[in-house]
Design a protein around this motif. Structure first.
Motif, PDB file in Angstrom:
ATOM      1  N   THR A  68       0.890  -1.230   0.041  1.00 48.99           N
ATOM      2  CA  THR A  68       0.050   0.040   0.085  1.00 48.99           C
ATOM      3  C   THR A  68       0.782   1.348  -0.009  1.00 48.99           C
ATOM      4  N   THR A  99      -8.272   2.857   0.459  1.00 44.40           N
ATOM      5  CA  THR A  99      -8.422   1.955   1.583  1.00 44.40           C
ATOM      6  C   THR A  99      -9.338   0.797   1.264  1.00 44.40           C
ATOM      7  N   LEU A 100     -10.611   1.114   0.792  1.00 48.12           N
ATOM      8  CA  LEU A 100     -11.417   0.486  -0.029  1.00 48.12           C
ATOM      9  C   LEU A 100     -10.928  -0.562  -0.830  1.00 48.12           C
ATOM     10  N   GLY A 103      -8.323  -2.851   1.187  1.00 41.90           N
ATOM     11  CA  GLY A 103      -9.237  -3.599   2.282  1.00 41.90           C
ATOM     12  C   GLY A 103     -10.021  -4.901   1.236  1.00 41.90           C
ATOM     13  N   ALA A 106      -7.408  -7.037   1.262  1.00 43.36           N
ATOM     14  CA  ALA A 106      -6.994  -7.853   2.322  1.00 43.36           C
ATOM     15  C   ALA A 106      -8.023  -9.049   2.722  1.00 43.36           C
ATOM     16  N   VAL A 107      -9.237  -8.788   2.158  1.00 45.24           N
ATOM     17  CA  VAL A 107     -10.385 -10.008   2.508  1.00 45.24           C
ATOM     18  C   VAL A 107      -9.639 -11.127   1.940  1.00 45.24           C
ATOM     19  N   VAL A 137      -8.786 -10.267   8.621  1.00 50.65           N
ATOM     20  CA  VAL A 137      -8.824  -9.288   7.825  1.00 50.65           C
ATOM     21  C   VAL A 137      -8.908  -7.809   8.292  1.00 50.65           C
ATOM     22  N   ALA A 138      -9.351  -7.664   9.700  1.00 53.31           N
ATOM     23  CA  ALA A 138      -8.968  -6.369  10.324  1.00 53.31           C
ATOM     24  C   ALA A 138      -7.681  -5.984  10.392  1.00 53.31           C
ATOM     25  N   VAL A 141      -6.186  -4.859   7.016  1.00 48.23           N
ATOM     26  CA  VAL A 141      -6.719  -3.529   6.797  1.00 48.23           C
ATOM     27  C   VAL A 141      -5.905  -2.282   7.447  1.00 48.23           C
ATOM     28  N   THR A 144      -2.732  -1.734   5.681  1.00 51.07           N
ATOM     29  CA  THR A 144      -3.011  -1.114   4.839  1.00 51.07           C
ATOM     30  C   THR A 144      -3.158   0.554   5.147  1.00 51.07           C
ATOM     31  N   SER A 145      -3.802   0.717   6.147  1.00 48.71           N
ATOM     32  CA  SER A 145      -4.036   2.156   6.577  1.00 48.71           C
ATOM     33  C   SER A 145      -2.958   3.002   7.174  1.00 48.71           C
ATOM     34  N   VAL A 228      -7.387   1.842  12.488  1.00 47.17           N
ATOM     35  CA  VAL A 228      -7.447   2.126  11.149  1.00 47.17           C
ATOM     36  C   VAL A 228      -8.073   3.473  10.851  1.00 47.17           C
TER      37      VAL A 228
END
Length: 244
Positions: A68, A99-100, A103, A106-107, A137-138, A141, A144-145, A228
């Motif tokens: 990211t 992020t989306l 995200g 990431a899932v 997943v959290a 993410v 990512t953030s 996040v």
């Protein structure tokens, strides 16, 4: 900020990733391979059963952070962000779109990593595998953030890597992978309580051992979610149009 612009940004990022096989392999395959390598190393010992949940948190977190941050920084250095922000596109739309997009990746990454660890490597999970996946997943993410936040301050890809000792390594050392956090010195234990990766590892270990109820795990996920949101907001505020 508008949903249409955010979704358009997410779609553009996903389209770019779709045409980059190396990034897809790095996101979806490498974390599972690393988990499999550890399972192989400790195949004749009970060590993998202990550290396995932590590895599900660690490897996707690191990969999402790197991919990211470097992707966002590269678009800023090439002038892509400057061109996008000259259009009716706010920083919030841009950051939320990234992020989306990541995200969603990431899932997929977490589903592959969890499935590989449980069904291929034989990691025993006493709790709900769906709850394990939700925490994973959290955690991805979160990577990512924090990667988006790091890209807002870095000027080169090398500087992104330099952020890892500051943002990532302390969380790895104090997260409870190498030593249970309860056994850390008091000062380090208090510091680890404020690090988001610690809560991800705690939640994954709790689900794996079925040692806590869903409310406890949900509380840990909320803490991760707060980090996040904070990283996304700070990243959107500090994002520059172009690297000097």
């Amino acid at each position: 900020m508008t949903p249409q612009r955010t979704l358009a940004t997410a779609g553009r990022v996903l389209s770019q990733v779709r045409h980059d096989p190396r990034t897809i392999v790095l996101l979806l395959v490498v974390p599972s391979l690393l988990i499999g390598l550890l399972a192989w190393i400790f195949s004749d010992t009970p060590v993998f059963a202990t550290i396995g949940p932590g590895m599900i948190a660690l490897f996707p977190f690191i990969v999402m952070f790197l991919v990211t941050s470097i992707t966002t920084l590269r678009e800023r250095r090439t002038g892509t962000l400057e061109r996008l922000l000259s259009m009716p596109l706010g920083k919030g739309d841009l950051i939320l779109g990234y992020t989306l997009a990541f995200g969603l990746l990431a899932v997929a990454q977490s589903a592959v990593a969890v499935g590989f660890a449980v069904w291929v490597c034989g990691l025993e999970i006493s709790g709900s595998i769906w709850l394990l996946l939700a925490v994973a997943v959290a955690d991805a993410v979160l990577g990512t953030s924090l990667g988006l936040l790091a890209s807002a301050f870095a000027r080169t890809e090398f500087q992104v890597v330099q952020f890892m000792p500051a943002l990532v390594f302390p969380q790895i050392l104090l997260g409870g992978i190498f030593l249970p956090r309860e056994q850390l010195p008091d000062v380090l234990r208090m510091i680890s309580d404020w690090l988001p990766l610690s809560h991800a590892i705690d939640a994954l270990q709790a689900v794996a051992a079925d040692s806590q109820d869903a409310a406890y795990v949900g509380g840990e996920v909320l803490i991760i979610g707060a980090w996040v949101v904070g990283a996304v907001v700070l990243g959107s505020v500090t994002l520059r149009r172009r690297t000097p």
